[in-house]
Design a protein around this motif. Structure first.
Motif, PDB file in Angstrom:
ATOM      1  N   LYS A 186     -23.733  32.339  10.213  1.00  0.00           N
ATOM      2  CA  LYS A 186     -23.259  31.782  11.483  1.00  0.00           C
ATOM      3  C   LYS A 186     -23.823  30.380  11.701  1.00  0.00           C
ATOM      4  CE  LYS A 186     -22.448  36.091  13.906  1.00  0.00           C
ATOM      5  NZ  LYS A 186     -22.768  36.897  15.071  1.00  0.00           N
ATOM      6  N   GLN A 187     -25.087  30.183  11.386  1.00  0.00           N
ATOM      7  CA  GLN A 187     -25.692  28.871  11.544  1.00  0.00           C
ATOM      8  C   GLN A 187     -25.014  27.879  10.600  1.00  0.00           C
ATOM      9  OE1 GLN A 187     -29.664  28.286  10.080  1.00  0.00           O
ATOM     10  NE2 GLN A 187     -30.076  26.669  11.560  1.00  0.00           N
ATOM     11  N   GLN A 188     -24.768  28.291   9.378  1.00  0.00           N
ATOM     12  CA  GLN A 188     -24.137  27.414   8.400  1.00  0.00           C
ATOM     13  C   GLN A 188     -22.716  27.031   8.840  1.00  0.00           C
ATOM     14  OE1 GLN A 188     -24.255  29.077   4.466  1.00  0.00           O
ATOM     15  NE2 GLN A 188     -23.972  27.108   3.501  1.00  0.00           N
ATOM     16  N   LEU A 189     -22.045  27.939   9.551  1.00  0.00           N
ATOM     17  CA  LEU A 189     -20.696  27.671  10.035  1.00  0.00           C
ATOM     18  C   LEU A 189     -20.690  26.944  11.375  1.00  0.00           C
ATOM     19  CD1 LEU A 189     -18.982  31.056   9.146  1.00  0.00           C
ATOM     20  CD2 LEU A 189     -18.807  28.898   7.905  1.00  0.00           C
ATOM     21  N   GLY A 190     -21.861  26.818  12.002  1.00  0.00           N
ATOM     22  CA  GLY A 190     -21.960  26.136  13.278  1.00  0.00           C
ATOM     23  C   GLY A 190     -21.552  26.999  14.458  1.00  0.00           C
ATOM     24  N   LEU A 191     -21.711  28.316  14.322  1.00  0.00           N
ATOM     25  CA  LEU A 191     -21.361  29.246  15.392  1.00  0.00           C
ATOM     26  C   LEU A 191     -22.621  29.765  16.075  1.00  0.00           C
ATOM     27  CD1 LEU A 191     -18.732  31.391  13.453  1.00  0.00           C
ATOM     28  CD2 LEU A 191     -18.268  29.567  15.080  1.00  0.00           C
ATOM     29  N   PRO A 192     -22.541  30.066  17.376  1.00  0.00           N
ATOM     30  CA  PRO A 192     -23.698  30.660  18.050  1.00  0.00           C
ATOM     31  C   PRO A 192     -23.951  32.088  17.562  1.00  0.00           C
ATOM     32  CG  PRO A 192     -21.883  30.314  19.599  1.00  0.00           C
ATOM     33  CD  PRO A 192     -21.446  29.780  18.278  1.00  0.00           C
TER      34      PRO A 192
ATOM     35  N   LYS B  64     -12.116  36.792  12.176  1.00  0.00           N
ATOM     36  CA  LYS B  64     -11.624  37.382  10.931  1.00  0.00           C
ATOM     37  C   LYS B  64     -10.786  36.398  10.127  1.00  0.00           C
ATOM     38  CE  LYS B  64     -11.336  42.334  11.192  1.00  0.00           C
ATOM     39  NZ  LYS B  64     -10.522  43.512  11.368  1.00  0.00           N
ATOM     40  N   VAL B  65      -9.984  35.602  10.826  1.00  0.00           N
ATOM     41  CA  VAL B  65      -9.129  34.636  10.146  1.00  0.00           C
ATOM     42  C   VAL B  65      -9.983  33.643   9.356  1.00  0.00           C
ATOM     43  CG1 VAL B  65      -7.457  32.776  10.489  1.00  0.00           C
ATOM     44  CG2 VAL B  65      -7.288  34.865  11.847  1.00  0.00           C
ATOM     45  N   LEU B  66     -11.048  33.130   9.985  1.00  0.00           N
ATOM     46  CA  LEU B  66     -11.938  32.188   9.309  1.00  0.00           C
ATOM     47  C   LEU B  66     -12.664  32.865   8.153  1.00  0.00           C
ATOM     48  CD1 LEU B  66     -13.414  29.499   9.006  1.00  0.00           C
ATOM     49  CD2 LEU B  66     -15.008  30.261  10.785  1.00  0.00           C
ATOM     50  N   PHE B  67     -13.171  34.063   8.387  1.00  0.00           N
ATOM     51  CA  PHE B  67     -13.895  34.794   7.341  1.00  0.00           C
ATOM     52  C   PHE B  67     -12.997  35.009   6.120  1.00  0.00           C
ATOM     53  CE2 PHE B  67     -15.764  38.425   5.208  1.00  0.00           C
ATOM     54  CZ  PHE B  67     -17.108  38.121   5.238  1.00  0.00           C
ATOM     55  N   ASN B  68     -11.761  35.423   6.354  1.00  0.00           N
ATOM     56  CA  ASN B  68     -10.835  35.676   5.246  1.00  0.00           C
ATOM     57  C   ASN B  68     -10.463  34.387   4.516  1.00  0.00           C
ATOM     58  OD1 ASN B  68     -10.833  38.435   5.694  1.00  0.00           O
ATOM     59  ND2 ASN B  68      -9.099  38.338   7.079  1.00  0.00           N
ATOM     60  N   LYS B  69     -10.283  33.291   5.265  1.00  0.00           N
ATOM     61  CA  LYS B  69      -9.992  31.994   4.625  1.00  0.00           C
ATOM     62  C   LYS B  69     -11.149  31.573   3.731  1.00  0.00           C
ATOM     63  CE  LYS B  69      -7.227  28.836   7.043  1.00  0.00           C
ATOM     64  NZ  LYS B  69      -7.094  27.741   8.004  1.00  0.00           N
ATOM     65  N   LEU B  70     -12.372  31.712   4.236  1.00  0.00           N
ATOM     66  CA  LEU B  70     -13.542  31.308   3.468  1.00  0.00           C
ATOM     67  C   LEU B  70     -13.740  32.203   2.248  1.00  0.00           C
ATOM     68  CD1 LEU B  70     -16.001  30.554   6.400  1.00  0.00           C
ATOM     69  CD2 LEU B  70     -14.922  28.883   4.891  1.00  0.00           C
ATOM     70  N   ASP B  71     -13.445  33.483   2.404  1.00  0.00           N
ATOM     71  CA  ASP B  71     -13.626  34.441   1.315  1.00  0.00           C
ATOM     72  C   ASP B  71     -12.738  34.093   0.115  1.00  0.00           C
ATOM     73  OD1 ASP B  71     -14.614  36.708   0.010  1.00  0.00           O
ATOM     74  OD2 ASP B  71     -13.006  37.970   0.797  1.00  0.00           O
ATOM     75  N   LYS B  72     -11.592  33.496   0.365  1.00  0.00           N
ATOM     76  CA  LYS B  72     -10.653  33.171  -0.715  1.00  0.00           C
ATOM     77  C   LYS B  72     -10.993  31.872  -1.437  1.00  0.00           C
ATOM     78  CE  LYS B  72      -6.908  35.584   1.560  1.00  0.00           C
ATOM     79  NZ  LYS B  72      -5.650  35.448   2.315  1.00  0.00           N
TER      80      LYS B  72
ATOM     81  N   THR C  16     -19.843  26.154  -0.230  1.00  0.00           N
ATOM     82  CA  THR C  16     -21.003  25.877  -1.075  1.00  0.00           C
ATOM     83  C   THR C  16     -21.393  27.170  -1.786  1.00  0.00           C
ATOM     84  OG1 THR C  16     -22.585  26.423   0.660  1.00  0.00           O
ATOM     85  CG2 THR C  16     -21.834  24.124   0.545  1.00  0.00           C
ATOM     86  N   ALA C  17     -22.239  27.067  -2.758  1.00  0.00           N
ATOM     87  CA  ALA C  17     -22.690  28.256  -3.487  1.00  0.00           C
ATOM     88  C   ALA C  17     -23.440  29.208  -2.544  1.00  0.00           C
ATOM     89  CB  ALA C  17     -23.578  27.859  -4.654  1.00  0.00           C
ATOM     90  N   LEU C  18     -24.276  28.646  -1.666  1.00  0.00           N
ATOM     91  CA  LEU C  18     -25.025  29.481  -0.724  1.00  0.00           C
ATOM     92  C   LEU C  18     -24.086  30.162   0.258  1.00  0.00           C
ATOM     93  CD1 LEU C  18     -27.677  30.517   0.444  1.00  0.00           C
ATOM     94  CD2 LEU C  18     -27.813  28.408   1.784  1.00  0.00           C
ATOM     95  N   MET C  19     -23.086  29.446   0.756  1.00  0.00           N
ATOM     96  CA  MET C  19     -22.134  30.043   1.690  1.00  0.00           C
ATOM     97  C   MET C  19     -21.367  31.179   1.020  1.00  0.00           C
ATOM     98  SD  MET C  19     -18.984  28.337   3.858  1.00  0.00           S
ATOM     99  CE  MET C  19     -19.978  27.048   4.577  1.00  0.00           C
ATOM    100  N   LYS C  20     -20.981  30.991  -0.229  1.00  0.00           N
ATOM    101  CA  LYS C  20     -20.262  32.028  -0.971  1.00  0.00           C
ATOM    102  C   LYS C  20     -21.116  33.283  -1.108  1.00  0.00           C
ATOM    103  CE  LYS C  20     -16.509  33.087  -3.195  1.00  0.00           C
ATOM    104  NZ  LYS C  20     -15.244  33.181  -2.465  1.00  0.00           N
ATOM    105  N   LYS C  21     -22.414  33.106  -1.399  1.00  0.00           N
ATOM    106  CA  LYS C  21     -23.327  34.240  -1.505  1.00  0.00           C
ATOM    107  C   LYS C  21     -23.449  34.959  -0.166  1.00  0.00           C
ATOM    108  CE  LYS C  21     -26.237  32.381  -5.168  1.00  0.00           C
ATOM    109  NZ  LYS C  21     -27.566  31.897  -5.538  1.00  0.00           N
ATOM    110  N   ARG C  22     -23.550  34.183   0.915  1.00  0.00           N
ATOM    111  CA  ARG C  22     -23.688  34.786   2.244  1.00  0.00           C
ATOM    112  C   ARG C  22     -22.425  35.543   2.650  1.00  0.00           C
ATOM    113  NH1 ARG C  22     -26.986  29.860   5.256  1.00  0.00           N
ATOM    114  NH2 ARG C  22     -29.042  30.635   4.669  1.00  0.00           N
ATOM    115  N   ILE C  23     -21.253  35.028   2.300  1.00  0.00           N
ATOM    116  CA  ILE C  23     -20.001  35.713   2.621  1.00  0.00           C
ATOM    117  C   ILE C  23     -19.894  37.008   1.830  1.00  0.00           C
ATOM    118  CG2 ILE C  23     -17.485  35.557   2.329  1.00  0.00           C
ATOM    119  CD1 ILE C  23     -17.791  32.602   3.223  1.00  0.00           C
TER     120      ILE C  23
END
Length: 79
Positions: A23-29, A36-44, A61-68
């Motif tokens: 959430k911090q990496q995505l800039g969300l509180p 879900k729409v954002l999560f699914n877009k990022l997952d692909k 990023t590689a770290l974001m991919k691991k976190r997802i």
């Protein structure tokens, strides 16, 4: 904003992670769910690719991919 460590048990092993890291990496509180729409877009996406959601651009990023991937594993365990 404090991000505390949390522990989950996966396949009988304890895994410690920083709660809210994605959430911090995505800039969300912390109190907001990741849409879900954002999560699914990022997952692909592959590392290095970009996508836009609500006029905000996200670069995978590689770290974001691991976190997802880790979030997907944790969500499967909660069902």
């Amino acid at each position: 904003m404090t991000y505390e460590k949390e522990t989950a048990i996966l396949d009988g092993k304890k895994v410690t992670f920083r709660k809210g890291g994605l959430k911090q990496q995505l800039g969300l509180p912390l109190d907001q769910d990741i849409p879900k729409v954002l999560f699914n877009k990022l997952d692909k996406l592959q590392v290095g690719e970009k996508t836009t959601y609500k006029k905000k651009e996200y670069k995978m990023t590689a770290l974001m991919k691991k976190r997802i991937n880790f979030a997907k594993v944790l969500m499967k365990g909660k069902k």
